[in-house]
Design an enzyme around this catalytic site. Structure first.
Site, PDB file in Angstrom:
ATOM      1  N   ASN A 235       0.866  -1.192   0.000  1.00 28.63           N
ATOM      2  CA  ASN A 235       0.000   0.000   0.000  1.00 28.63           C
ATOM      3  C   ASN A 235       0.892   1.228   0.000  1.00 28.63           C
ATOM      4  O   ASN A 235       1.760   1.358   0.877  1.00 28.63           O
ATOM      5  CB  ASN A 235      -0.863   0.056   1.257  1.00 28.63           C
ATOM      6  CG  ASN A 235      -2.232  -0.565   1.085  1.00 28.63           C
ATOM      7  OD1 ASN A 235      -2.820  -0.968   2.060  1.00 28.63           O
ATOM      8  ND2 ASN A 235      -2.761  -0.650  -0.114  1.00 28.63           N
TER       9      ASN A 235
ATOM     10  N   ASN B  48      -8.722   8.423   0.965  1.00 29.21           N
ATOM     11  CA  ASN B  48      -8.564   7.409  -0.069  1.00 29.21           C
ATOM     12  C   ASN B  48      -8.194   8.072  -1.391  1.00 29.21           C
ATOM     13  O   ASN B  48      -8.320   9.290  -1.560  1.00 29.21           O
ATOM     14  CB  ASN B  48      -9.863   6.621  -0.247  1.00 29.21           C
ATOM     15  CG  ASN B  48     -10.178   5.744   0.931  1.00 29.21           C
ATOM     16  OD1 ASN B  48      -9.328   4.998   1.411  1.00 29.21           O
ATOM     17  ND2 ASN B  48     -11.405   5.819   1.423  1.00 29.21           N
TER      18      ASN B  48
ATOM     19  N   CYS C 156      -6.868   3.150   8.370  1.00 31.72           N
ATOM     20  CA  CYS C 156      -6.100   2.381   7.387  1.00 31.72           C
ATOM     21  C   CYS C 156      -4.911   1.789   8.120  1.00 31.72           C
ATOM     22  O   CYS C 156      -4.047   2.522   8.611  1.00 31.72           O
ATOM     23  CB  CYS C 156      -5.643   3.267   6.226  1.00 31.72           C
ATOM     24  SG  CYS C 156      -4.538   2.432   5.062  1.00 31.72           S
ATOM     25  N   GLY C 157      -4.858   0.472   8.209  1.00 31.74           N
ATOM     26  CA  GLY C 157      -3.813  -0.174   8.996  1.00 31.74           C
ATOM     27  C   GLY C 157      -2.416   0.042   8.441  1.00 31.74           C
ATOM     28  O   GLY C 157      -1.478   0.362   9.179  1.00 31.74           O
ATOM     29  N   ASN C 158      -2.239  -0.129   7.129  1.00 34.12           N
ATOM     30  CA  ASN C 158      -0.918   0.081   6.541  1.00 34.12           C
ATOM     31  C   ASN C 158      -0.544   1.553   6.554  1.00 34.12           C
ATOM     32  O   ASN C 158       0.620   1.916   6.761  1.00 34.12           O
ATOM     33  CB  ASN C 158      -0.896  -0.477   5.114  1.00 34.12           C
ATOM     34  CG  ASN C 158      -0.893  -1.995   5.095  1.00 34.12           C
ATOM     35  OD1 ASN C 158      -0.380  -2.635   6.008  1.00 34.12           O
ATOM     36  ND2 ASN C 158      -1.478  -2.569   4.060  1.00 34.12           N
TER      37      ASN C 158
ATOM     38  N   GLU D 192     -10.604  -2.604  -2.353  1.00 35.85           N
ATOM     39  CA  GLU D 192     -10.770  -1.558  -1.342  1.00 35.85           C
ATOM     40  C   GLU D 192     -11.714  -0.446  -1.786  1.00 35.85           C
ATOM     41  O   GLU D 192     -11.639   0.038  -2.916  1.00 35.85           O
ATOM     42  CB  GLU D 192      -9.407  -0.944  -0.992  1.00 35.85           C
ATOM     43  CG  GLU D 192      -8.536  -1.848  -0.151  1.00 35.85           C
ATOM     44  CD  GLU D 192      -7.466  -1.069   0.593  1.00 35.85           C
ATOM     45  OE1 GLU D 192      -7.824  -0.113   1.311  1.00 35.85           O
ATOM     46  OE2 GLU D 192      -6.278  -1.423   0.447  1.00 35.85           O
TER      47      GLU D 192
ATOM     48  N   CYS E 224      -3.796  -4.768   2.315  1.00 38.05           N
ATOM     49  CA  CYS E 224      -4.763  -4.018   3.118  1.00 38.05           C
ATOM     50  C   CYS E 224      -4.608  -4.438   4.568  1.00 38.05           C
ATOM     51  O   CYS E 224      -4.851  -5.602   4.908  1.00 38.05           O
ATOM     52  CB  CYS E 224      -6.192  -4.272   2.634  1.00 38.05           C
ATOM     53  SG  CYS E 224      -7.449  -3.390   3.604  1.00 38.05           S
ATOM     54  N   GLY E 225      -4.202  -3.497   5.415  1.00 34.31           N
ATOM     55  CA  GLY E 225      -3.953  -3.816   6.816  1.00 34.31           C
ATOM     56  C   GLY E 225      -5.210  -4.164   7.582  1.00 34.31           C
ATOM     57  O   GLY E 225      -5.276  -5.199   8.259  1.00 34.31           O
ATOM     58  N   THR E 226      -6.228  -3.311   7.508  1.00 35.12           N
ATOM     59  CA  THR E 226      -7.469  -3.601   8.235  1.00 35.12           C
ATOM     60  C   THR E 226      -8.162  -4.827   7.648  1.00 35.12           C
ATOM     61  O   THR E 226      -8.855  -5.555   8.359  1.00 35.12           O
ATOM     62  CB  THR E 226      -8.419  -2.392   8.197  1.00 35.12           C
ATOM     63  OG1 THR E 226      -8.645  -1.985   6.839  1.00 35.12           O
ATOM     64  CG2 THR E 226      -7.856  -1.229   9.005  1.00 35.12           C
TER      65      THR E 226
END
Length: 279
Positions: free
Chosen positions: A18, A71, A80-82, A204, A214-216
């Site tokens: 990402n 986004n 957003c995790g990443n 996403e 995608c982290g989440t």
């Protein structure tokens, strides 16, 4: 509304595939209202910087800093995790926060720990976990899906081979499915390869296409797989980029908590975004 400067300093960072444009906005260089309509142009590949999203680092009176995450289509996302891992390393390297930090997001406060190029973030507890949702797809086809919100909403579908899935086609149908209206959901297609290993591909929201990681979504997929009794903590999920993300969690009486996402946060480049990039 103030006029944007002729150039904006930025960093480009990547977390497991990402990629994000990060701007230190603590001095109010740009306003969110000004930058939002420009995000799709700045995130467009080949004609501008290209990225999955844009992050503004802003001051906070309750944490080390606050972020605004957009986004690629200009919509603002809760989490957003990443992106969180990249923002944490950016903040640490720029003296904004110590190696162990807390920062504000729409989803809630996020704790992070930076160790070199690897970052571990403590995400908000998952909510709305729902297993066994039958989704009517195009025609008469049905798909068995599961849902959980890990800061943003995610649908998870187990498949035999993620490589053979039409992620753009199926992902878009699931993302806009009435079952997840009005917010919609990200769509994850996963396979369990062992008690601590999974593979994942993700469509996403906001990007409106498949991303390399995608982290989440990785967290959502690990939580759903654990709820089905298929995996144990920690779980390493290999993304389309080929890079693995580690998800750690605790489980008590069917409730999940202490959700940590760990992985790389790479510096790609630094520079200035020139006015020609958005005009």
């Amino acid at each position: 509304m103030t006029r944007l400067p002729d150039s904006i300093p930025f960093w480009k960072m990547s977390g497991a595939g990402n990629d994000f444009i990060i701007i230190d906005n603590r001095a109010g260089l740009v306003s969110a209202d000004e930058i939002r309509p420009l995000v799709p142009r700045l995130c467009a590949p080949r004609v501008s910087l290209g990225a999955d999203g844009l992050i503004l680092i802003e001051p906070s009176d309750r944490a080390d800093f606050k972020w605004r995450f957009f986004n690629a289509d200009g919509s603002e996302a809760e989490m957003c995790g990443n992106g969180a891992r990249c923002a944490a390393r950016f903040a640490h390297l720029n003296g904004i926060a110590p190696a162990r930090m807390t920062f504000e997001t729409i989803a809630g406060p996020i704790r992070a720990e930076v160790a070199g190029a690897r970052v571990r973030v403590r995400l908000t507890d998952p909510r709305g976990l729902t297993l066994g949702i039958r989704l009517q797809m195009n025609g008469d086809a049905e798909v068995a899906a599961h849902f959980v919100n890990t800061g943003v909403p995610h649908a998870v579908v187990f498949v035999d081979n993620p490589d053979s899935v039409d992620v753009p086609g199926m992902g878009r149908v699931i993302r806009f499915h009435p079952e997840f209206a009005p917010a919609g959901a990200n769509a994850n297609f996963v396979r369990v390869d062992g008690r601590h290993a999974m593979r994942i591909r993700t469509y996403e929201r906001g990007v409106e296409g498949e991303t390399l990681a995608c982290g989440t979504g990785s967290v959502a997929s690990a939580v759903v797989a654990a709820a089905r009794g298929l995996v144990d903590s920690p779980v390493t999920l290999t993304a389309r980029s080929g890079i693995g993300l580690s998800v750690h969690f605790a489980r008590s009486n069917g409730t999940f908590g202490d959700i940590d996402l760990e992985g790389d946060a790479r510096i790609v480049c630094k520079g200035e975004i020139m006015r020609e990039a958005w005009e």
